[in-house]
Design an enzyme around this catalytic site. Structure first.
Site, mmCIF file in Angstrom:
data_model
loop_
_atom_site.group_PDB
_atom_site.id
_atom_site.type_symbol
_atom_site.label_atom_id
_atom_site.label_comp_id
_atom_site.label_asym_id
_atom_site.label_seq_id
_atom_site.Cartn_x
_atom_site.Cartn_y
_atom_site.Cartn_z
ATOM 1 N N ASP A 131 78.930 -8.599 -13.114
ATOM 2 C CA ASP A 131 78.903 -7.955 -14.430
ATOM 3 C C ASP A 131 79.737 -8.734 -15.449
ATOM 4 O OD1 ASP A 131 81.404 -7.332 -13.437
ATOM 5 O OD2 ASP A 131 81.480 -5.407 -14.466
ATOM 6 N N THR A 178 88.976 5.495 -17.452
ATOM 7 C CA THR A 178 88.951 5.067 -16.050
ATOM 8 C C THR A 178 89.475 3.633 -15.894
ATOM 9 O OG1 THR A 178 86.958 6.416 -15.802
ATOM 10 C CG2 THR A 178 87.466 4.936 -13.998
ATOM 11 N N GLU A 190 83.584 1.088 -4.231
ATOM 12 C CA GLU A 190 83.039 2.223 -4.965
ATOM 13 C C GLU A 190 81.526 2.088 -5.029
ATOM 14 O OE1 GLU A 190 85.597 3.926 -8.276
ATOM 15 O OE2 GLU A 190 85.691 1.789 -8.685
ATOM 16 N N LYS A 237 88.481 -4.870 -8.136
ATOM 17 C CA LYS A 237 87.262 -5.185 -7.403
ATOM 18 C C LYS A 237 86.843 -6.601 -7.765
ATOM 19 C CE LYS A 237 84.780 -2.396 -10.730
ATOM 20 N NZ LYS A 237 84.791 -0.977 -11.048
ATOM 21 N N ARG A 281 88.686 1.627 -24.149
ATOM 22 C CA ARG A 281 87.387 1.059 -24.560
ATOM 23 C C ARG A 281 86.935 1.702 -25.850
ATOM 24 N NH1 ARG A 281 83.916 0.326 -19.069
ATOM 25 N NH2 ARG A 281 85.514 -0.917 -18.035
ATOM 26 N N ASP A 324 82.753 -8.749 -16.663
ATOM 27 C CA ASP A 324 84.087 -9.260 -16.355
ATOM 28 C C ASP A 324 84.223 -9.685 -14.893
ATOM 29 O OD1 ASP A 324 83.827 -6.566 -15.631
ATOM 30 O OD2 ASP A 324 85.992 -6.282 -15.614
ATOM 31 N N THR A 346 87.726 8.329 -8.382
ATOM 32 C CA THR A 346 87.019 7.212 -9.006
ATOM 33 C C THR A 346 87.976 6.357 -9.836
ATOM 34 O OG1 THR A 346 84.925 8.367 -9.068
ATOM 35 C CG2 THR A 346 85.246 6.661 -10.727
ATOM 36 N N SER A 354 83.968 -4.441 -19.490
ATOM 37 C CA SER A 354 83.117 -4.605 -18.313
ATOM 38 C C SER A 354 81.688 -4.972 -18.705
ATOM 39 C CB SER A 354 83.180 -3.340 -17.469
ATOM 40 O OG SER A 354 82.601 -3.569 -16.220
ATOM 41 N N HIS A 355 80.741 -4.153 -18.309
ATOM 42 C CA HIS A 355 79.329 -4.459 -18.551
ATOM 43 C C HIS A 355 78.821 -3.903 -19.872
ATOM 44 C CE1 HIS A 355 80.063 -0.713 -16.550
ATOM 45 N NE2 HIS A 355 79.118 -0.235 -17.323
ATOM 46 N N ASP A 396 83.824 -8.127 -11.972
ATOM 47 C CA ASP A 396 84.369 -7.333 -10.867
ATOM 48 C C ASP A 396 83.296 -6.596 -10.067
ATOM 49 O OD1 ASP A 396 83.905 -5.508 -12.877
ATOM 50 O OD2 ASP A 396 85.904 -4.590 -12.821
ATOM 51 N N ARG A 397 82.073 -6.513 -10.598
ATOM 52 C CA ARG A 397 81.020 -5.813 -9.850
ATOM 53 C C ARG A 397 80.087 -6.805 -9.153
ATOM 54 N NH1 ARG A 397 79.179 -0.433 -13.160
ATOM 55 N NH2 ARG A 397 81.296 0.234 -13.665
#
Ligand code: G1P
Ligand code: ZN
Length: 540
Positions: free
Chosen positions: A278, A18, A364, A377, A22, A280, A345, A113-114, A282-283
């Site tokens: 988070d 997505t 999202e 985001k 990773r 990086d 998504t 990310s997280h 973006d959240r």
């Protein structure tokens, strides 16, 4: 500079998910693994040769090693200008902006990310294209294809580049490496979008904010903007020091991983607005006194208020949400007479619409919100937008939420994650429901009638590209929805996500709306029966 053509053998598991590739650190750190992937990117993005490249990441373990590898490979591929964020610290939205603002031909964003970081944790690498958006599926597919047949990669023999301080370095063949302040350009952009004077006044009147950077990349951003530029006290930014293992935590801003902050705000509420971001950056999670503002509500309410803020005074061109995200946004869009798009998504699906000027705001359910200012985001953007809205409306967040529900009705919403599932079992849950979809319309479950059921497919309105099998959705008119899909960001076993949405019109309340929907979801999906699980692992 000596350039080396290093023989290698392909890996068969370099398909980006997505949001990029990773893997566990151990997998990424295997000899040639990262190099192969980076080579596959360079071979598919010829404009990087002679071009400009941005490099940065969330500061997690192995970022430093990966940055040096990418620099050496970029020089070997003829990149003329490399911009590296100081210390490697570059939030995902700031990376998107830097690529846009500096006219770069692309950028590597090193983040998972997280996901937990550290030697035993995860690592990720994402390539963003010109314009700052994530690589589209056509490019990630091509990268994957290349990765499966690689037999060599190009890398320069150079000494490691110092990235602790801002500075420039000219290389003998005319190439140039700039170590840049990863915060400055981004902070300047925020200043254009929001009314910093109004926010400063609001804070000086005694309003309080808490921002939890969770020992990840947003610490330096929040300090610069919230403390230095807006005058919030130093203590307003918690866990501001980025750590390579995120302090052992899980920097995912939600009810589970930011539980302490949630408890504080549900109790004495030491702030008017509390937020977290988070790994990086973006959240975002937004909390008011006694209120957890769900991402879907936050998005819908931003759609209702955004045009009061300086960067958005021309109004909203349109809005978009990913398919599983609550339809609260749709009601605001309908009331305002603007287009509302429903995409698969993953942020990349918004990018064509953003580039075409059809969207101003998108989001999202997974705590992601942003606008046309970047192609990712943006956690801090959402926090600043909310501070600005509170400042100009002079209302509290709970007051604004209540007024919103009173006008538009309320979409109760939850996501239930079933983690660590055997891939085969997860696949069986999906395929069995897929097989039953056609028979569902017309059937009733606990008084709710299925009006539509499908496997979501999307045709991009701009380039006509098609994305199939993007999640199973079962719709009960405007009243409710049940959505089921497989996560595409995991690095291990499978995760199934079940999304529950129940609409209650203005004037009424139904605090147990989702409890009532749960048996309906099970009857439709048979998720628990097939998986043998009794309850989800995470509810957000
Ligand atoms: C998850 C979220 C999705 C988000 C992505 C990257 O993907 O659900 O909204 O874009 O992380 O942050 P998933 O694991 O569901 O595929
Ligand atoms: Zn993230």
């Amino acid at each position: 500079m000596h350039i080396h053509q290093q023989p290698t053998t392909p890996f068969d598991d370099q398909k980006p998910g997505t949001a990029g590739l990773r893997k566990k650190v151990a997998a990424i750190a295997q000899p040639h693994y990262l190099e192969n992937f980076v080579e596959a990117v360079f071979r598919n993005v010829p404009e990087l040769t002679g071009g400009r490249l941005v490099i940065g990441g969330d500061g997690r373990y192995h970022n430093d090693v990966a940055i040096q590898t990418i620099v050496a490979m970029a020089l070997a591929h003829g990149v003329q200008h490399i911009l590296i964020a100081r210390q490697g610290w570059l939030s995902t939205p700031a990376a998107s902006h830097l690529i846009r603002a500096r006219g770069a031909d692309g950028g590597f964003v090193l983040t998972a990310s997280h996901n937990p970081a550290g030697p035993e944790g995860d690592f990720g690498i994402k390539f963003n294209i010109r314009g700052g958006g994530q690589a589209p599926s056509s490019l990630t597919d091509a990268i994957y294809e290349t990765s499966r047949t690689l037999d060599s990669y190009r890398i320069a023999d150079i000494a490691p580049v110092a990235i602790d301080e801002v500075g420039a370095r000219e290389l003998e063949d005319g190439a140039r490496i700039d170590v840049v302040d990863g915060v400055a350009d981004y902070a300047a952009l925020m200043q254009q979008l929001f009314d910093f004077d109004a926010i400063r006044d609001w804070l000086s009147q005694g309003h309080r904010i808490i921002f939890d950077a969770m020992h990840a990349v947003t610490g330096p951003y929040a300090r610069r903007i919230l403390v230095e530029q807006l005058g919030a006290p130093e203590a307003a930014v918690r866990n501001a020091e980025p750590l390579t293992d995120f302090g052992g935590g899980h920097p995912d801003p939600n009810l589970i991983y930011a539980a302490d902050l949630v408890d504080e705000m549900m109790g004495d509420a030491p702030a008017d607005l509390a937020a977290a971001s988070d790994g990086d950056g973006d959240r975002n999670m937004i909390l008011g006194p006694g209120l957890f503002l769900s991402p879907g509500d936050s998005l819908a309410m931003l759609a209702a208020h955004l045009d009061r803020l300086p960067g958005y005074q021309d109004g909203l061109a349109g809005v978009a949400r990913s398919m599983p995200t609550s339809r609260a946004l749709d009601t605001v869009a309908a009331a305002r007479g603007i287009d509302c798009y429903e995409t698969p998504t993953g942020w990349k699906y918004f990018c064509n619409l953003l580039d075409a000027g059809r969207l101003t705001l998108c989001g999202e359910e997974s705590f992601g919100t942003s606008s046309s200012h970047v192609r990712e985001k943006d956690g801090l953007w959402a926090v600043l937008a909310w501070m600005n809205i509170l400042a100009v409306t002079d209302q509290t967040l709970p007051e604004l939420a209540r007024a919103h529900w009173a006008r538009y009705g309320r979409h109760y919403y939850q996501r239930h994650d079933y983690e660590d599932l055997d891939a085969e079992i997860a696949e069986r849950v999906i395929s069995e429901l897929r097989g039953r979809l056609e028979s569902l319309p017309g059937q009733s479950f606990e008084g709710l009638e299925v009006t539509a059921a499908d496997d979501f497919a999307y045709t991009d309105p701009i380039d006509g590209s098609r994305a199939e099998a993007q999640g199973l959705r079962v719709v009960f008119g405007d009243e409710a929805r049940v959505v089921l899909r497989l996560s595409g960001t995991g690095t291990g076993a499978a995760t199934l996500r079940l999304y529950l949405e129940r609409f209650v019109p203005p004037g009424s309340e139904m605090p147990d709306a989702l409890e009532q929907l749960l048996p309906v979801a099970e009857a439709v999906t048979r998720l628990r029966a097939i998986s043998g699980r009794k309850r989800p692992d995470v509810v957000t």
